[in-house]
Design a protein around this motif. Structure first.
Motif, PDB file in Angstrom:
ATOM      1  N   LEU A 281      65.136  72.976  52.331  1.00 14.20           N
ATOM      2  CA  LEU A 281      66.405  73.649  52.580  1.00 14.20           C
ATOM      3  C   LEU A 281      66.932  73.286  53.950  1.00 14.20           C
ATOM      4  O   LEU A 281      66.203  72.730  54.785  1.00 14.20           O
ATOM      5  CB  LEU A 281      66.251  75.164  52.453  1.00 14.20           C
ATOM      6  CG  LEU A 281      65.309  75.873  53.420  1.00 14.20           C
ATOM      7  CD1 LEU A 281      65.832  77.276  53.711  1.00 14.20           C
ATOM      8  CD2 LEU A 281      63.919  75.995  52.809  1.00 14.20           C
ATOM      9  N   SER A 282      68.193  73.591  54.152  1.00 13.84           N
ATOM     10  CA  SER A 282      68.848  73.266  55.417  1.00 13.84           C
ATOM     11  C   SER A 282      69.419  74.533  56.041  1.00 13.84           C
ATOM     12  O   SER A 282      70.017  75.362  55.356  1.00 13.84           O
ATOM     13  CB  SER A 282      69.983  72.258  55.185  1.00 13.84           C
ATOM     14  OG  SER A 282      70.699  72.034  56.391  1.00 13.84           O
TER      15      SER A 282
ATOM     16  N   SER B  56      64.186  60.532  53.926  1.00  8.49           N
ATOM     17  CA  SER B  56      64.734  61.767  54.483  1.00  8.49           C
ATOM     18  C   SER B  56      63.750  62.390  55.465  1.00  8.49           C
ATOM     19  O   SER B  56      62.552  62.065  55.485  1.00  8.49           O
ATOM     20  CB  SER B  56      65.030  62.757  53.362  1.00  8.49           C
ATOM     21  OG  SER B  56      63.816  63.201  52.771  1.00  8.49           O
TER      22      SER B  56
ATOM     23  N   GLU C 281      69.381  73.532  62.718  1.00 12.63           N
ATOM     24  CA  GLU C 281      70.736  73.452  63.259  1.00 12.63           C
ATOM     25  C   GLU C 281      70.706  72.786  64.639  1.00 12.63           C
ATOM     26  O   GLU C 281      71.490  71.893  64.922  1.00 12.63           O
ATOM     27  CB  GLU C 281      71.324  74.857  63.374  1.00 12.63           C
ATOM     28  CG  GLU C 281      72.642  74.951  64.129  1.00 12.63           C
ATOM     29  CD  GLU C 281      73.832  74.560  63.274  1.00 12.63           C
ATOM     30  OE1 GLU C 281      74.876  74.220  63.850  1.00 12.63           O
ATOM     31  OE2 GLU C 281      73.712  74.588  62.039  1.00 12.63           O
TER      32      GLU C 281
ATOM     33  N   HIS D 285      71.345  73.930  58.726  1.00 10.33           N
ATOM     34  CA  HIS D 285      72.432  73.320  59.488  1.00 10.33           C
ATOM     35  C   HIS D 285      73.760  73.845  58.953  1.00 10.33           C
ATOM     36  O   HIS D 285      74.149  73.563  57.823  1.00 10.33           O
ATOM     37  CB  HIS D 285      72.384  71.798  59.363  1.00 10.33           C
ATOM     38  CG  HIS D 285      73.321  71.099  60.295  1.00 10.33           C
ATOM     39  ND1 HIS D 285      73.027  70.874  61.624  1.00 10.33           N
ATOM     40  CD2 HIS D 285      74.562  70.596  60.103  1.00 10.33           C
ATOM     41  CE1 HIS D 285      74.036  70.258  62.198  1.00 10.33           C
ATOM     42  NE2 HIS D 285      74.976  70.082  61.300  1.00 10.33           N
TER      43      HIS D 285
ATOM     44  N   THR E  95      77.278  63.817  49.892  1.00  9.93           N
ATOM     45  CA  THR E  95      77.748  64.758  48.881  1.00  9.93           C
ATOM     46  C   THR E  95      79.191  65.168  49.142  1.00  9.93           C
ATOM     47  O   THR E  95      79.954  65.409  48.201  1.00  9.93           O
ATOM     48  CB  THR E  95      76.848  66.002  48.856  1.00  9.93           C
ATOM     49  OG1 THR E  95      76.803  66.588  50.153  1.00  9.93           O
ATOM     50  CG2 THR E  95      75.436  65.626  48.440  1.00  9.93           C
TER      51      THR E  95
ATOM     52  N   ARG F 139      74.337  76.844  58.133  1.00  7.36           N
ATOM     53  CA  ARG F 139      74.062  77.886  57.150  1.00  7.36           C
ATOM     54  C   ARG F 139      73.379  79.063  57.835  1.00  7.36           C
ATOM     55  O   ARG F 139      72.655  78.890  58.809  1.00  7.36           O
ATOM     56  CB  ARG F 139      73.170  77.336  56.028  1.00  7.36           C
ATOM     57  CG  ARG F 139      73.842  76.259  55.183  1.00  7.36           C
ATOM     58  CD  ARG F 139      72.835  75.608  54.248  1.00  7.36           C
ATOM     59  NE  ARG F 139      73.466  74.712  53.290  1.00  7.36           N
ATOM     60  CZ  ARG F 139      73.778  73.448  53.539  1.00  7.36           C
ATOM     61  NH1 ARG F 139      73.500  72.931  54.743  1.00  7.36           N
ATOM     62  NH2 ARG F 139      74.347  72.703  52.614  1.00  7.36           N
TER      63      ARG F 139
ATOM     64  N   TRP G 165      71.000  64.227  50.302  1.00  7.15           N
ATOM     65  CA  TRP G 165      70.136  65.396  50.391  1.00  7.15           C
ATOM     66  C   TRP G 165      70.566  66.200  51.613  1.00  7.15           C
ATOM     67  O   TRP G 165      70.181  65.910  52.730  1.00  7.15           O
ATOM     68  CB  TRP G 165      68.669  64.991  50.499  1.00  7.15           C
ATOM     69  CG  TRP G 165      67.721  66.066  50.031  1.00  7.15           C
ATOM     70  CD1 TRP G 165      68.016  67.389  49.856  1.00  7.15           C
ATOM     71  CD2 TRP G 165      66.346  65.914  49.667  1.00  7.15           C
ATOM     72  NE1 TRP G 165      66.918  68.073  49.411  1.00  7.15           N
ATOM     73  CE2 TRP G 165      65.871  67.186  49.275  1.00  7.15           C
ATOM     74  CE3 TRP G 165      65.473  64.835  49.632  1.00  7.15           C
ATOM     75  CZ2 TRP G 165      64.566  67.408  48.869  1.00  7.15           C
ATOM     76  CZ3 TRP G 165      64.169  65.055  49.223  1.00  7.15           C
ATOM     77  CH2 TRP G 165      63.723  66.324  48.844  1.00  7.15           C
ATOM     78  N   TYR G 166      71.425  67.189  51.379  1.00  6.66           N
ATOM     79  CA  TYR G 166      72.058  67.955  52.447  1.00  6.66           C
ATOM     80  C   TYR G 166      72.781  67.029  53.427  1.00  6.66           C
ATOM     81  O   TYR G 166      72.834  67.302  54.629  1.00  6.66           O
ATOM     82  CB  TYR G 166      71.028  68.806  53.204  1.00  6.66           C
ATOM     83  CG  TYR G 166      70.434  69.923  52.390  1.00  6.66           C
ATOM     84  CD1 TYR G 166      71.217  70.981  51.942  1.00  6.66           C
ATOM     85  CD2 TYR G 166      69.088  69.913  52.051  1.00  6.66           C
ATOM     86  CE1 TYR G 166      70.672  72.007  51.190  1.00  6.66           C
ATOM     87  CE2 TYR G 166      68.528  70.941  51.303  1.00  6.66           C
ATOM     88  CZ  TYR G 166      69.321  71.980  50.875  1.00  6.66           C
ATOM     89  OH  TYR G 166      68.779  72.997  50.140  1.00  6.66           O
TER      90      TYR G 166
END
Length: 406
Positions: free
Chosen positions: A123-124, A104, A148, A126, A86, A128, A81-82
């Motif tokens: 959402l992230s 998480s 971040e 980090h 992945t 982004r 998850w972010y």
């Protein structure tokens, strides 16, 4: 091949929070991979230690050369998850890996607040752009946000105030699940310049200030939501056009002759995991497209400042072939429609809008050979006429919509 690469979710409580299986994989690893913070959670032993480097591909190569040995990668919470899990799955087969997640940061924050996790937007930020948060602002929406660094809560609060969401309630959780866990609550407009620990997660409950206009993610944003010089697919025509383009999650659009970028931007707003390329030869319009994409929450829009069809060669390989193509300008360029039709994946959709008789001639000739549906969109708007109102017709739009066989 037997699994040799373990991906272990680890919380701020370190080894103490791991299951017996996860702890065994960490303690028996010949190589430990992680960030500085993750590696510091594991007491030093005989295992080789590798810190993540930038670009990540360099560290991926370090892991790959150790294939067949016992390698454990440490990740925050749930690696899928972010998380780095992945990334690793793009380079290694699932059969080579053992993935053991921890709760998480999203799960922990929701639990602390009593929020139903399935109803939250996760959402992230980090790595982004902060502007990506704009897409998710809606009355009453609850967002869980990975930060971040220590400045992210302050910057989020500043964005909320600047966009009319200053009444939104913010909770910032530091070191979730660890001995140093702490939380601060407040509203965006009262947050000020305070900073947080580098490891923090934001919980956001959206509330508009009076006079703020929320924007739907359905096609047909108000025309004044876009900066433009007149080159704009009007709201009603835009809604019809997006319906014909029929965006689906994860799909890619090419917007040719993008003007203000409205079609590409609404495509990205409509679907999760989508991508879009806006091709516009006018540098001033291309700059306006970038500003529109940021202000409307889709800063990932890829913009190419060049004329089509020459610009098609500049589109990155990962954005080809397109699932849909929209032509809003330059329809008369020699070879443009054949090049786009060739690039389009089988089963993909091509939509072209024209207002000139010359443009109409081009799509009529093309449709006679390749098929597709033709429609004329005629729109009138009520405008003042002295003390009364009257209908003022807009320029009619001829639309071609075709699906590539295969």
């Amino acid at each position: 091949m037997k699994p040799w690469l373990s991906v272990i979710g680890i919380g701020d409580d370190g080894l103490a929070g791991l299951s017996p299986a996860a702890r065994t994989l960490v303690e028996t690893a010949e190589t430990l991979v992680g960030g500085t913070r993750h590696l510091a959670l594991v007491p030093r032993g005989g295992a080789e230690r590798i810190r993540w480097r930038q670009p990540l591909a360099d560290t991926i190569a370090d892991i790959a050369v150790r294939r067949g040995t016992r390698v454990a990668v440490l990740a925050s919470g749930d690696p899928l998850w972010y998380g780095v899990g992945t990334v690793l799955l793009r380079h290694f087969r699932r059969e080579e890996m053992t993935i053991l997640p921890q709760p998480s940061a999203f799960s922990l924050a929701a639990a602390r607040l009593g929020w139903e996790l399935a109803e939250c937007t996760a959402l992230s930020l980090h790595g982004r752009p902060l502007d990506g948060l704009r897409l998710h602002l809606a009355p009453g929406r609850r967002c869980l946000v990975l930060s971040e660094d220590r400045t992210t809560p302050r910057r989020v609060a500043g964005l909320l105030v600047a966009t009319g969401w200053g009444l939104s309630r913010i909770s910032v959780f530091e070191h979730l699940g660890g001995a140093r866990e702490a939380v601060r609550h407040g509203t965006a407009q009262d947050w000020g310049e305070q900073e947080s620990a580098d490891l923090n997660t934001i919980a956001l409950e959206c509330e508009m200030a009076p006079g703020t206009r929320p924007l739907s993610r359905l096609a047909g944003l108000p025309d004044d939501a876009f900066e433009h010089d007149g080159q704009l697919t009007k709201r009603e025509v835009r809604a019809v056009t997006l319906a014909r383009l029929a965006p689906l999650p994860g799909e890619t659009l090419w917007d040719i002759g993008a003007g203000s970028g409205s079609i590409a931007i609404e495509w990205l707003r409509a679907i999760p995991g989508g991508a879009a390329v806006a091709v516009e030869q006018n540098p001033e319009r291309a700059a306006a497209i970038a500003r529109n994409a940021a202000s409307l929450g889709v800063p990932g829009l890829h913009i190419i400042t060049a004329a089509a069809p020459r610009a098609l060669g500049q589109i990155p390989a990962e954005l080809t072939p397109p699932d849909a193509v929209f032509v809003g300008g330059g329809i008369g360029e020699a070879g443009l429609l054949p090049a786009l039709w060739k690039a389009l994946r089988p089963g993909g959709r091509l939509v072209a809008n024209v207002v000139s008789t010359e443009g109409e001639g081009v799509i009529l000739a093309w449709q006679a050979h390749h098929g597709g549906e033709l429609a004329r969109i005629a729109l009138s708007r009520s405008e003042p006429l002295g003390d009364h109102h009257a209908w003022r017709p807009q320029m009619p739009v001829t639309q071609l919509a075709a699906i590539k066989p295969g």
